[in-house]
Design an enzyme around this catalytic site. Structure first.
Site, PDB file in Angstrom:
ATOM      1  N   LYS A 223       0.880  -1.280  -0.038  1.00  0.00           N
ATOM      2  CA  LYS A 223      -0.007  -0.015   0.053  1.00  0.00           C
ATOM      3  C   LYS A 223       0.899   1.289   0.108  1.00  0.00           C
ATOM      4  CE  LYS A 223      -1.911   1.732   4.140  1.00  0.00           C
ATOM      5  NZ  LYS A 223      -1.411   3.109   4.213  1.00  0.00           N
TER       6      LYS A 223
ATOM      7  N   ARG B 168      -3.006   9.973   3.135  1.00  0.00           N
ATOM      8  CA  ARG B 168      -2.095  11.049   3.170  1.00  0.00           C
ATOM      9  C   ARG B 168      -1.542  11.301   1.802  1.00  0.00           C
ATOM     10  NH1 ARG B 168      -0.225  13.769   7.167  1.00  0.00           N
ATOM     11  NH2 ARG B 168       1.781  13.199   7.179  1.00  0.00           N
TER      12      ARG B 168
ATOM     13  N   ASP C  93      -5.098   8.373   9.399  1.00  0.00           N
ATOM     14  CA  ASP C  93      -5.356   7.967  10.590  1.00  0.00           C
ATOM     15  C   ASP C  93      -5.299   8.876  11.679  1.00  0.00           C
ATOM     16  OD1 ASP C  93      -5.724   5.659   9.087  1.00  0.00           O
ATOM     17  OD2 ASP C  93      -3.760   4.801   9.906  1.00  0.00           O
TER      18      ASP C  93
ATOM     19  N   ASP D  92       4.469   0.622  12.198  1.00  0.00           N
ATOM     20  CA  ASP D  92       3.179  -0.003  11.879  1.00  0.00           C
ATOM     21  C   ASP D  92       2.954  -1.460  12.600  1.00  0.00           C
ATOM     22  OD1 ASP D  92       3.170   2.326  10.646  1.00  0.00           O
ATOM     23  OD2 ASP D  92       2.196   1.582   8.765  1.00  0.00           O
TER      24      ASP D  92
ATOM     25  N   VAL E 147       8.147   6.975  16.911  1.00  0.00           N
ATOM     26  CA  VAL E 147       7.961   7.811  15.404  1.00  0.00           C
ATOM     27  C   VAL E 147       6.424   8.523  15.926  1.00  0.00           C
ATOM     28  CG1 VAL E 147       7.302   7.171  13.312  1.00  0.00           C
ATOM     29  CG2 VAL E 147       8.944   5.822  14.222  1.00  0.00           C
TER      30      VAL E 147
HETATM   31  C1  UD1 Z   1       4.321   6.792   6.242  1.00  0.00           C
HETATM   32  C2  UD1 Z   1       3.493   5.764   6.193  1.00  0.00           C
HETATM   33  C3  UD1 Z   1       2.869   5.122   7.592  1.00  0.00           C
HETATM   34  C4  UD1 Z   1       3.977   4.848   8.523  1.00  0.00           C
HETATM   35  C5  UD1 Z   1       4.992   6.191   8.417  1.00  0.00           C
HETATM   36  C6  UD1 Z   1       6.424   5.914   9.290  1.00  0.00           C
HETATM   37  C7  UD1 Z   1       2.095   5.932   4.139  1.00  0.00           C
HETATM   38  C8  UD1 Z   1       1.075   5.880   3.320  1.00  0.00           C
HETATM   39  N1  UD1 Z   1       2.260   5.727   5.412  1.00  0.00           N
HETATM   40  O1  UD1 Z   1       3.311   7.719   6.892  1.00  0.00           O
HETATM   41  O2  UD1 Z   1       2.130   3.682   7.341  1.00  0.00           O
HETATM   42  O3  UD1 Z   1       3.548   4.699   9.750  1.00  0.00           O
HETATM   43  O4  UD1 Z   1       5.313   6.391   7.259  1.00  0.00           O
HETATM   44  O5  UD1 Z   1       7.051   4.842   8.539  1.00  0.00           O
HETATM   45  O6  UD1 Z   1       3.232   5.604   3.533  1.00  0.00           O
HETATM   46  N2  UD1 Z   1       6.371  14.703  10.798  1.00  0.00           N
HETATM   47  C9  UD1 Z   1       6.514  15.914  11.142  1.00  0.00           C
HETATM   48  N3  UD1 Z   1       6.515  16.881   9.984  1.00  0.00           N
HETATM   49  C10 UD1 Z   1       6.180  16.418   8.746  1.00  0.00           C
HETATM   50  C11 UD1 Z   1       6.060  15.210   8.348  1.00  0.00           C
HETATM   51  C12 UD1 Z   1       6.113  14.225   9.384  1.00  0.00           C
HETATM   52  O7  UD1 Z   1       6.658  16.268  12.087  1.00  0.00           O
HETATM   53  O8  UD1 Z   1       6.278  17.565   7.870  1.00  0.00           O
HETATM   54  C13 UD1 Z   1       6.406  13.507  11.861  1.00  0.00           C
HETATM   55  C14 UD1 Z   1       5.044  12.825  11.836  1.00  0.00           C
HETATM   56  O9  UD1 Z   1       4.119  13.696  12.651  1.00  0.00           O
HETATM   57  C15 UD1 Z   1       5.472  11.543  12.622  1.00  0.00           C
HETATM   58  C16 UD1 Z   1       6.875  11.306  12.079  1.00  0.00           C
HETATM   59  O10 UD1 Z   1       7.039  12.600  11.356  1.00  0.00           O
HETATM   60  O11 UD1 Z   1       5.377  11.750  14.037  1.00  0.00           O
HETATM   61  C17 UD1 Z   1       6.605  10.380  10.887  1.00  0.00           C
HETATM   62  O12 UD1 Z   1       6.101  10.751   9.965  1.00  0.00           O
HETATM   63  P1  UD1 Z   1       6.301  10.360   8.345  1.00  0.00           P
HETATM   64  O13 UD1 Z   1       7.470   9.616   8.161  1.00  0.00           O
HETATM   65  O14 UD1 Z   1       6.036  11.579   7.634  1.00  0.00           O
HETATM   66  O15 UD1 Z   1       4.864   9.258   7.999  1.00  0.00           O
HETATM   67  P2  UD1 Z   1       4.093   9.358   6.884  1.00  0.00           P
HETATM   68  O16 UD1 Z   1       4.776   9.660   5.576  1.00  0.00           O
HETATM   69  O17 UD1 Z   1       2.794  10.250   7.122  1.00  0.00           O
END
Ligand code: UD1
Length: 461
Positions: free
Chosen positions: A23, A95, A120, A314, A336
């Site tokens: 996914k 997302r 989520d 996850d 995370v």
């Molecule tokens: C993706 C995955 C999700 C997984 C996550 C971490 C998809 C669709 N989802 O989510 O299943 O759990 O990676 O492996 O691929 N953050 C910030 N600022 C930002 C972006 C992120 O502070 O601009 C923080 C988030 O709040 C979180 C952490 O960084 O605490 C990780 O987020 P991120 O790695 O961006 O996860 P996603 O890409 O949303």
């Protein structure tokens, strides 16, 4: 029609299933295909809700898509953009919409409008790292309040230019968004402290085939040179390591044995190490991995979630359910997301012995060290789990609840199954094929009239 899952637990899972495509890769690959007007053909495409949503979104933007769900092949081509406005209805669904900015910036002079994103309900899910990185590449992005909610307005009228971007956290989404924009940014872009999850590597492989020069250095630096020319792409999507880990844990926690065809060893290393520590059985075979219960499960585990190559966040929720069945106490530290233990309250009502802490328990302190977030837990086992009525709050917690229901002796009713549809292909069929007693039925009706109808329905069964 609203539907629920009825799960009668107590049976070991046993059999063989085939893992689906990932996914977290497929949805991004579809967005990445929007970078060019060339045809992209994908194989091993998972038939799940998040791919369906992304397909519909791409169609609104102007993509022509043929998706053979049976053969798992999808062709996409976007000769021109019909609009660069992401319709509001997609804003809360996943997302993906925010990644439209990176993909479309170099392809249109129009404003790219992305209503506030969803996903989520885990943590606040900010996008500051995405926006800052895209700014550095020359994009102008503003957040404007609209009637109901806000939207990002993005454009790069002066063109995009390669730059050095240092992420202060290796965010998966921010790395992807930056890579997409960098493919059309003049010159070279370096992303330092980038995420290097297997799904990011899959996207890198795709972008190289599409025309970018791109590499990953050992120090988490991704280097991208813009594509001079775009090519047609054929790409086989990597296997979903989250689906593999989910069924592996479901098999072991029900004292069963399951072979997962297509499970890729090199993407499961951190998971398999933890499994071995607690005495969970596995054997890597030629074309997949077999998971099985052996002689009981050992507690005494310390598990910290982390970015890749660490233990993936996850996997955390189903692993907690697994540890409710192990002998002794175990410590989990979620580094995370700040808010990813909410689902444990329901597990506690089912009989799990779990205590939540705001401190960083165990190894390193993390970004949430001085916050009030419950981001560590201690789980003590083994505890029998009681069946109950469960409402799913998010995708992975949803699977954790299914697992808890499979362990429990009687019948549980699980609602909000749409969350599971987003990420698990044919969940009921796969679990049934492994011997689980699971059915999907219309949701019981509420109120006095509903109670009567439910009673009649039950007597009919
Ligand atoms: C993706 C995955 C999700 C997984 C996550 C971490 C998809 C669709 N989802 O989510 O299943 O759990 O990676 O492996 O691929 N953050 C910030 N600022 C930002 C972006 C992120 O502070 O601009 C923080 C988030 O709040 C979180 C952490 O960084 O605490 C990780 O987020 P991120 O790695 O961006 O996860 P996603 O890409 O949303």
């Amino acid at each position: 029609m609203m539907e629920v899952l009825k799960v009668k637990g107590g049976k070991p899972l046993s059999g063989q299933i085939k893992a689906a495509g990932a996914k977290n890769a497929m949805t991004k690959l579809l967005v990445a295909s929007l970078l060019s007007d060339k045809k992209c053909t994908f194989y091993n495409v998972p038939n799940i809700g998040d791919v369906e949503i992304t397909v519909n979104l791409c169609k609104e933007i102007g993509s022509e898509i043929k998706w053979d769900k049976k053969e798992k092949i999808l062709e996409i081509v976007t000769p021109e953009l019909k609009t660069s406005y992401v319709p509001q209805k997609y804003s809360g669904s996943n997302r993906i919409p925010i990644l439209m900015i990176g993909a479309l910036l170099g392809r249109t002079d129009e404003d790219i409008i992305v209503p506030t994103i969803g996903g989520d309900l885990i943590g606040s899910r900010p996008v500051d790292l995405h926006i800052n990185a895209l700014h550095k590449l020359g994009a102008r992005i503003e957040y404007r309040e609209m009637k109901k909610e806000g939207a990002y307005f993005a454009q790069a009228h002066q063109g995009l230019k390669g730059s050095i971007i240092t992420l202060n956290y290796p965010s998966v989404g921010a790395t992807e968004n930056t890579m997409l924009a960098a493919v059309r940014a003049k010159g070279t872009t370096l992303i330092k402290n980038a995420a290097i999850e297997p799904e990011i590597i899959d996207l890198i492989l795709f972008l190289q085939k599409l025309g970018a020069n791109i590499m990953v250095d050992v120090d988490r630096t991704i280097c991208i040179q813009h594509a001079n020319q775009f090519h047609e792409v054929e790409h086989t999507v990597l296997t979903d390591r989250n689906e593999v880990a989910s069924y592996a844990m479901a098999a072991i926690s029900t004292k069963g044995r399951v072979f997962i065809e297509g499970a890729e060893h090199h993407n499961m290393i951190a998971f398999l190490n933890k499994l071995r520590e607690i005495g969970g059985g596995f054997q890597v075979k030629k074309n997949g991995i077999e998971f099985f219960y052996e002689n009981g499960l050992r507690g005494g585990l310390h598990l910290e979630t982390d970015v890749h190559p660490g233990f993936m966040t996850d996997w955390q929720q189903p692993f907690v359910v697994l540890m409710t069945q192990a002998q002794g106490a175990s410590v989990f530290h979620e580094t995370v997301y700040e808010n990813r233990f909410g689902y444990t309250h329901t597990l506690k009502t089912m009989g799990a012995d779990i205590e939540l802490f705001t401190q960083c328990l165990g190894g390193k302190s993390c970004r949430f060290a001085s916050s009030d977030h419950h981001h560590s837990i201690v789980v003590k086992g083994p505890t029998p789990l009681k069946s109950t009525d469960i409402s799913i709050p998010d995708l992975r917690a949803g699977f954790a609840y299914v697992m808890a229901a499979l362990i429990a002796g009687e019948t549980s009713t699980i609602s909000n199954v749409d969350f599971l549809d987003r990420g698990y292909e044919e969940l009921v069929a796969k679990l049934s094929s492994m011997g689980a007693d699971i059915t999907r039925v219309p949701a019981p009706k509420k109120g006095a009239k509903g109670a009567l109808q439910n009673m009649l329905a039950e007597t009919r069964v």
